[in-house]
Design a protein around this motif. Structure first.
Motif, mmCIF file in Angstrom:
data_model
loop_
_atom_site.group_PDB
_atom_site.id
_atom_site.type_symbol
_atom_site.label_atom_id
_atom_site.label_comp_id
_atom_site.label_asym_id
_atom_site.label_seq_id
_atom_site.Cartn_x
_atom_site.Cartn_y
_atom_site.Cartn_z
ATOM 1 N N SER A 163 1.309 -1.189 0.029
ATOM 2 C CA SER A 163 -0.254 0.318 -0.154
ATOM 3 C C SER A 163 0.783 1.186 0.308
ATOM 4 O O SER A 163 -0.113 2.525 -0.104
ATOM 5 N N PHE A 164 2.294 1.132 -0.217
ATOM 6 C CA PHE A 164 2.787 1.936 0.240
ATOM 7 C C PHE A 164 2.749 3.501 -1.333
ATOM 8 O O PHE A 164 2.699 2.869 -2.302
ATOM 9 N N PRO A 165 2.648 4.393 -0.771
ATOM 10 C CA PRO A 165 3.219 5.303 0.156
ATOM 11 C C PRO A 165 2.290 5.554 1.065
ATOM 12 O O PRO A 165 2.242 6.778 2.378
ATOM 13 N N TYR A 166 0.654 4.895 1.186
ATOM 14 C CA TYR A 166 -0.451 5.374 1.685
ATOM 15 C C TYR A 166 0.230 4.866 2.650
ATOM 16 O O TYR A 166 0.476 3.045 3.239
ATOM 17 N N ILE A 167 -0.209 4.986 4.815
ATOM 18 C CA ILE A 167 -1.238 4.276 5.598
ATOM 19 C C ILE A 167 -3.008 3.866 5.320
ATOM 20 O O ILE A 167 -3.423 4.711 4.465
ATOM 21 N N ASN A 168 -2.871 2.822 6.240
ATOM 22 C CA ASN A 168 -3.936 2.400 5.835
ATOM 23 C C ASN A 168 -4.948 3.821 7.134
ATOM 24 O O ASN A 168 -5.071 3.832 7.957
ATOM 25 N N PRO A 169 -5.617 4.045 5.930
ATOM 26 C CA PRO A 169 -7.069 4.678 6.427
ATOM 27 C C PRO A 169 -7.662 4.565 7.598
ATOM 28 O O PRO A 169 -8.587 4.780 8.638
ATOM 29 N N ASP A 170 -7.634 2.824 7.597
ATOM 30 C CA ASP A 170 -8.440 2.600 8.994
ATOM 31 C C ASP A 170 -7.721 2.266 10.012
ATOM 32 O O ASP A 170 -7.858 1.394 10.980
ATOM 33 N N PHE A 171 -6.078 3.130 10.019
ATOM 34 C CA PHE A 171 -5.836 2.619 11.377
ATOM 35 C C PHE A 171 -5.813 2.594 11.856
ATOM 36 O O PHE A 171 -6.667 3.812 12.803
ATOM 37 N N LYS A 172 -5.870 2.161 13.520
ATOM 38 C CA LYS A 172 -6.197 2.824 15.139
ATOM 39 C C LYS A 172 -5.044 3.326 15.722
ATOM 40 O O LYS A 172 -5.748 4.537 17.126
ATOM 41 N N ARG A 173 -3.920 2.779 16.094
ATOM 42 C CA ARG A 173 -3.036 4.001 16.883
ATOM 43 C C ARG A 173 -1.633 4.313 16.273
ATOM 44 O O ARG A 173 -1.065 3.941 15.003
ATOM 45 N N GLY A 174 -0.997 5.105 17.292
ATOM 46 C CA GLY A 174 0.386 5.434 16.409
ATOM 47 C C GLY A 174 1.012 5.119 17.389
ATOM 48 O O GLY A 174 0.996 5.583 19.637
ATOM 49 N N LYS A 175 2.500 5.351 17.819
ATOM 50 C CA LYS A 175 3.451 4.786 18.325
ATOM 51 C C LYS A 175 4.757 6.136 17.820
ATOM 52 O O LYS A 175 4.727 6.373 16.752
ATOM 53 N N TYR A 176 5.615 6.459 19.174
ATOM 54 C CA TYR A 176 7.037 7.037 18.953
ATOM 55 C C TYR A 176 8.314 5.756 18.867
ATOM 56 O O TYR A 176 7.606 4.997 19.146
ATOM 57 N N ILE A 177 9.519 6.232 17.866
ATOM 58 C CA ILE A 177 9.988 5.458 17.738
ATOM 59 C C ILE A 177 10.942 6.489 17.507
ATOM 60 O O ILE A 177 11.001 7.561 16.844
ATOM 61 N N PRO A 178 12.035 6.697 19.143
ATOM 62 C CA PRO A 178 12.798 7.235 18.902
ATOM 63 C C PRO A 178 14.473 7.545 19.264
ATOM 64 O O PRO A 178 14.658 5.562 18.982
ATOM 65 N N ILE A 179 14.578 7.570 18.255
ATOM 66 C CA ILE A 179 16.419 7.504 17.451
ATOM 67 C C ILE A 179 17.124 8.187 17.965
ATOM 68 O O ILE A 179 17.083 9.563 16.993
ATOM 69 N N ASN A 180 18.556 8.248 18.104
ATOM 70 C CA ASN A 180 19.041 8.933 18.258
ATOM 71 C C ASN A 180 20.203 9.705 16.557
ATOM 72 O O ASN A 180 19.773 9.134 16.432
#
Length: 364
Positions: A163-180
Motif C-alpha cells: 500500500s506504500f506510500p499510503y498508510i491504512n486509512p483505518d489504522f487504530k493507533r500510533g507510537k513514537y520511535i525514538p532514534i538518536n
C-alpha cells in the motif's frame, strides 16, 4: 520533492555513451539513442544515482489519455518511463529507493494509476515491483514487455509495502520511535532538518531502501503492532536545548516486531537475528553482533517498518510543540497515540489531506 541521493538532472548532463546505458540500447535498439536525444533537446530531467559513475536512472512522466495496447485502456496515468539499476550496485537497495521516489510522485498527483513496462528477464526488478503492489496487467505486444500497474482504488492495506506510500486509512493507533540523531540521519535520508547539513557519502543500503529496521534495546517490554503508524522521533544529542531540537521528522507503518532477547534471555539465534536485520539497519555486521552479545542489553527488539513519508526541513514537529499539545507526556516507548492524535501531528508537519486520505489523492 527533495531527493537526497537520487539527483534530478537534465538528460543533456548525462553521457549517452556511458556503458551504463548499453543494456537499454540493446533492449530498445535502434530507438533508444533517438529517444534519449529528444529528451535532451527538450530539457527533460531524470533522477540519477551517482556513485563514481551512474548507478541508477529513473525517468517519470505524466501521460495524458495514453492507451497501452493489450494491457491498459486509455486513461491519464503516471508512467515510469525508464528504470535501470547497475549490476554493480546489487544489494544496495537502490531499486527499492527508486520505486519509492516514483510512488511519492504518484501520491502527489490526482491520477489513479502508475505503470511500468519490464522485460520478463528483469526478474529482480519485477520482484521489487510486485513487493510494492504492482500487478501484471498484460503484455505490450509491440516490444514483448510485461506491463505492471498500481491503482489507488485497489490498494492492499494488509501489507504496508503493497500500500506504500499510503498508510491504512483505518489504522487504530500510533507510537513514537525514538532514534538518536546520528542513527536517524543515516537511516532516514529524506528526513532533513533546517540548519543541519548532511553528506550523501553517508548513504547505505539501509538509507537507500524504503523498508527499514530499527533495533530497540529497552529496559522493559515494548509494544509495536503491525499496522501501527510510527512517528519517527529524532533525539538531539548535541548542543542546544533538546526541547526545541528533538523532533518528529517522519512517519512509518509498523510491519513487524520481533523479540531477539527478552528479560536477559536470547529467544533468537545470532544467525536468525542477522538474517532478519539483513541490510535494512544502519549497523555493520560487527556492530550487530556486538549488540547481540552485549550483556548490558536486557531486551533486544527488531522493529520492521515502511518509510511512508517525511515532513522536510523547517516542518518537523519539535518536542515542545508535542508536549504542549498533550501529545508527549511519557517515555517515547510508552506513549500510545489515538488515530486523531496521529493525524494532528501529521498536519502539524505540513501534511495535507492528499497525503493522509487516499480519497483526496485520486481521481473520482
Amino acid at each position: 520533492m527533495l531527493v537526497s541521493i537520487f539527483k534530478l538532472r537534465p538528460f543533456n548532463e548525462c553521457d549517452i555513451n556511458d556503458p551504463f546505458f548499453d543494456s537499454l540500447r540493446a533492449d530498445y535498439h535502434p530507438d533508444f539513442n533517438n529517444w534519449f536525444e529528444k529528451k535532451s533537446e527538450s530539457n527533460e530531467q531524470a533522477y540519477v544515482y551517482l556513485d563514481g559513475g551512474i548507478q541508477a536512472f529513473l525517468y517519470i512522466k505524466d501521460v495524458d489519455d495514453e492507451e497501452v495496447p493489450d494491457a491498459l485502456p486509455k486513461a491519464p496515468r503516471i508512467k515510469i518511463g525508464t528504470l535501470k539499476i547497475s549490476e554493480d550496485s546489487r544489494g544496495q537497495r537502490i531499486g527499492e529507493g527508486a520505486i519509492g521516489i516514483a510512488l511519492w510522485k504518484w501520491q502527489q498527483s490526482n491520477l489513479n494509476e502508475i505503470y511500468i513496462t519490464a522485460f520478463k528477464k528483469h526478474d529482480r526488478l519485477i520482484a521489487i515491483l510486485e513487493s510494492f503492489g504492482f500487478v501484471y496487467a498484460g503484455k505490450k505486444r509491440a516490444t514483448g514487455e510485461n506491463v505492471y500497474v498500481k491503482d489507488k482504488r485497489k490498494l492492499q492495506y494488509a501489507d504496508a509495502k503493497r500500500s506504500f506510500p499510503y498508510i491504512n486509512p483505518d489504522f487504530k493507533r500510533g507510537k513514537y520511535i525514538p532514534i538518536n540523531d546520528d542513527f536517524h540521519d543515516r537511516l532516514f535520508q529524506y528526513s532533513e532538518l533546517k540548519g543541519v547539513r548532511r553528506s550523501d557519502d553517508d548513504a547505505t543500503a539501509a538509507s537507500n531502501g524504503i523498508s527499514k529496521v530499527f533495533i530497540a534495546t529497552p529496559f522493559s517490554y515494548i509494544d509495536y503492532r503491525p499496522g501501527d503508524v510510527a512517528l519517527i522521533y529524532r533525539r538531539h544529542t548535541g548542543d542546544g536545548v533538546r526541547r526545541y531540537k528533538s523532533a518528529v521528522t517522519s512517519f512509518c507503518t509498523i510491519m513487524k516486531q520481533t523479540p531477539v532477547k527478552q528479560n536477559d534471555r536470547h529467544v533468537k539465534t545470532m544467525s536468525d537475528y542477522m538474517s532478519i536485520v539483513g541490510n535494512k539497519s544502519v549497523y555493520s555486521p560487527d556492530e550487530l553482533k556486538n549488540i547481540y552479545k552485549n550483556s548490558y542489553h536486557k531486551n533486544i527488539i527488531i522493529i520492521e517498518m515502511a518509510y511512508n513519508g517525511y515532513f522536510g526541513a523547517g516542518k518537523n514537529v519539535n518536542y515542545d510543540t508535542l508536549e504542549t499539545g498533550g501529545l508527549f507526556n511519557r517515555h517515547p516507548y510508552e506513549v500510545v497515540l489515538t488515530r486523531d492524535d496521529v493525524l494532528r501531528v501529521l498536519r502539524m508537519g505540513g501534511k495535507g489531506e492528499q497525503d493522509i486520505d487516499i480519497n483526496k489523492s485520486r481521481a473520482c
